[in-house]
Design an enzyme around this catalytic site. Structure first.
Site, PDB file in Angstrom:
ATOM      1  N   LYS A 176       0.847  -1.190   0.000  1.00 37.67           N
ATOM      2  CA  LYS A 176       0.000   0.000   0.000  1.00 37.67           C
ATOM      3  C   LYS A 176       0.888   1.247   0.000  1.00 37.67           C
ATOM      4  O   LYS A 176       1.623   1.493   0.954  1.00 37.67           O
ATOM      5  CB  LYS A 176      -0.916  -0.004   1.211  1.00 37.67           C
ATOM      6  CG  LYS A 176      -1.858  -1.216   1.248  1.00 37.67           C
ATOM      7  CD  LYS A 176      -2.781  -1.218   2.435  1.00 37.67           C
ATOM      8  CE  LYS A 176      -2.053  -1.358   3.750  1.00 37.67           C
ATOM      9  NZ  LYS A 176      -2.949  -1.604   4.890  1.00 37.67           N
ATOM     10  N   THR A 215      -8.794   9.782   7.986  1.00 38.69           N
ATOM     11  CA  THR A 215      -8.512   8.502   7.321  1.00 38.69           C
ATOM     12  C   THR A 215      -8.332   7.353   8.313  1.00 38.69           C
ATOM     13  O   THR A 215      -7.763   6.324   7.970  1.00 38.69           O
ATOM     14  CB  THR A 215      -7.242   8.629   6.460  1.00 38.69           C
ATOM     15  OG1 THR A 215      -6.149   9.056   7.293  1.00 38.69           O
ATOM     16  CG2 THR A 215      -7.439   9.634   5.335  1.00 38.69           C
ATOM     17  N   GLY A 217      -8.720   4.080  10.122  1.00 42.19           N
ATOM     18  CA  GLY A 217      -9.339   2.809   9.764  1.00 42.19           C
ATOM     19  C   GLY A 217      -9.159   2.395   8.315  1.00 42.19           C
ATOM     20  O   GLY A 217      -9.708   1.375   7.888  1.00 42.19           O
ATOM     21  N   THR A 218      -8.348   3.144   7.565  1.00 43.54           N
ATOM     22  CA  THR A 218      -8.188   2.846   6.142  1.00 43.54           C
ATOM     23  C   THR A 218      -7.682   1.422   5.898  1.00 43.54           C
ATOM     24  O   THR A 218      -8.212   0.687   5.062  1.00 43.54           O
ATOM     25  CB  THR A 218      -7.212   3.844   5.493  1.00 43.54           C
ATOM     26  OG1 THR A 218      -7.640   5.165   5.791  1.00 43.54           O
ATOM     27  CG2 THR A 218      -7.169   3.656   3.998  1.00 43.54           C
ATOM     28  N   GLY A 219      -6.627   1.027   6.623  1.00 40.93           N
ATOM     29  CA  GLY A 219      -6.034  -0.286   6.403  1.00 40.93           C
ATOM     30  C   GLY A 219      -6.963  -1.428   6.769  1.00 40.93           C
ATOM     31  O   GLY A 219      -7.073  -2.420   6.030  1.00 40.93           O
ATOM     32  N   CYS A 220      -7.649  -1.293   7.902  1.00 38.46           N
ATOM     33  CA  CYS A 220      -8.612  -2.323   8.317  1.00 38.46           C
ATOM     34  C   CYS A 220      -9.726  -2.448   7.293  1.00 38.46           C
ATOM     35  O   CYS A 220     -10.143  -3.555   6.936  1.00 38.46           O
ATOM     36  CB  CYS A 220      -9.220  -1.953   9.673  1.00 38.46           C
ATOM     37  SG  CYS A 220      -8.045  -1.695  11.006  1.00 38.46           S
TER      38      CYS A 220
END
Length: 277
Positions: A176, A215, A217-220
Site C-alpha cells: 500500500k 482517514t 481505519g483505512t487499512g482495516c
C-alpha cells in the site's frame, strides 16, 4: 427462508472509537453484502486522538471464539488485524492453517496516531507463522520497513518491497503506497498507488489522492473489503480492485469526530444512493 450471505470472519482488536479494528471490519462487511463475524484479540481504549490503553485477551479466549464460529457457522474468508503478541500471532496462524478459506493478513503494528499495536517480539512470528498462511498480505510502507528492512520512498522500490514480503510465503502481497508523497512531475503523481503481485503477475492500482485528513481505519477497511470480495468468489486481482474502489470512496467521505483524526465513512455508498434517490 432467505439464503445466508457469504460469511467472513475478522480476527482483530476492538476500537472503542468505532473507526478501525473489529468495528471497521464489520461495517465494511455489512456495506459489501456479507455476514461479518468476529474473534476479538484485544480491547483498546481509543478515540480520535490516539490509543490510551490496550489489553490483549488470553490465548484460550481467542481460540474458543474462533472454534465456536468456524466449527458451527463456517467461513468463506478470514481477515486478521491487530494480534498484539507473539503468542497470539502463533495461535491464530495455527488456527488459520487448519481452515479451508482464503486469508487476508493486515500485519497491523502501529495505529494511525503512531501507537504500537504489536509487540516488537511478535514481528518474527508474523514473518515465520502468519505470512505463510496468507492468501493476501496487505502491509503499508511502515509495516514493510518493519518486516523486511526495506524503506520505500518511491514507486520504483515498491517492487523490491513486494518481493521481500513474498519471500515469507504469502500467495499475494499488496504493497500500500498511500504514504508515498506524490511526484507532480510523474504521470499519476497526484494519485495513491498500490502494487498487487504474486511474484509473476503485477497489478498497479491507482486512485485519486483525496485531501482529507480523516482517514482512521483505512487499512482495516481495505483488508476487510478484500476478504468480503474473496468470500463472494472473486479472484484476488478482482477482489483487491473492488476493495480499492470501495476504500477510495470511504476516504473521500471521511468525516471529523472528536478533536483528532476522524474515520473513513464505511456507509458512503448507502448515503450516496440515498441522496441520489
Amino acid at each position: 427462508m432467505t439464503e445466508a450471505p457469504p460469511r467472513v470472519l475478522t480476527v482483530a482488536g476492538s476500537d472503542s472509537g468505532g473507526g478501525a479494528g473489529i468495528q471497521a471490519d464489520l461495517k465494511t462487511m455489512l456495506a459489501l453484502g456479507v455476514h461479518g463475524m468476529s474473534v476479538i484479540t484485544a480491547v483498546t481504549a481509543q478515540n480520535s486522538l490516539g490509543v490510551q490503553g490496550a489489553w490483549e485477551l488470553p490465548v484460550e479466549a481467542v481460540r474458543a471464539q474462533y472454534r465456536s464460529v468456524v466449527d458451527d457457522i463456517g467461513v468463506q474468508a478470514v481477515k486478521t488485524g491487530m494480534l498484539a503478541t507473539a503468542e497470539l500471532v502463533e495461535t491464530v496462524a495455527e488456527l488459520l492453517s487448519g481452515t479451508n478459506a482464503p486469508v487476508v493478513v493486515d500485519p497491523v503494528s502501529v495505529s494511525k496516531h503512531g501507537d504500537a499495536l504489536l509487540a516488537a517480539s511478535a514481528l518474527d512470528a508474523v514473518r515465520t507463522a502468519l505470512l505463510p498462511v496468507a492468501t493476501v498480505a496487505t502491509p503499508n510502507l511502515d509495516e514493510v520497513a518493519q518486516l523486511t528492512g526495506i524503506r520505500v520512498r518511491s514507486e520504483d522500490r515498491m517492487r523490491d518491497a513486494a518481493g521481500a514480503v513474498l519471500e515469507y510465503g504469502p500467495k499475494w502481497v499488496l504493497i500500500k503506497g498511500g504514504h508515498l508523497t506524490g511526484d507532480p512531475g510523474r504521470e499519476g503523481g497526484d494519485q495513491a498507488v498500490d502494487l498487487l503481485t504474486d511474484g509473476i503477475e503485477e497489478h498497479w492500482l491507482r486512485a485519486p489522492r483525496h485531501d482529507n485528513r480523516h482517514t482512521h481505519g483505512t487499512g482495516c477497511t481495505l483488508a476487510s473489503a478484500i476478504a468480503a470480495q474473496l468470500a463472494k468468489g472473486q479472484s484476488v486481482p478482482q477482489a483487491v480492485t473492488a476493495a480499492k474502489d470501495y476504500v477510495t470512496g470511504a476516504v473521500a467521505a471521511g468525516f471529523a469526530l472528536g478533536g483528532g483524526i476522524g474515520p473513513v465513512d464505511h456507509g458512503w455508498a448507502f448515503r450516496k444512493a440515498r441522496t441520489a434517490g
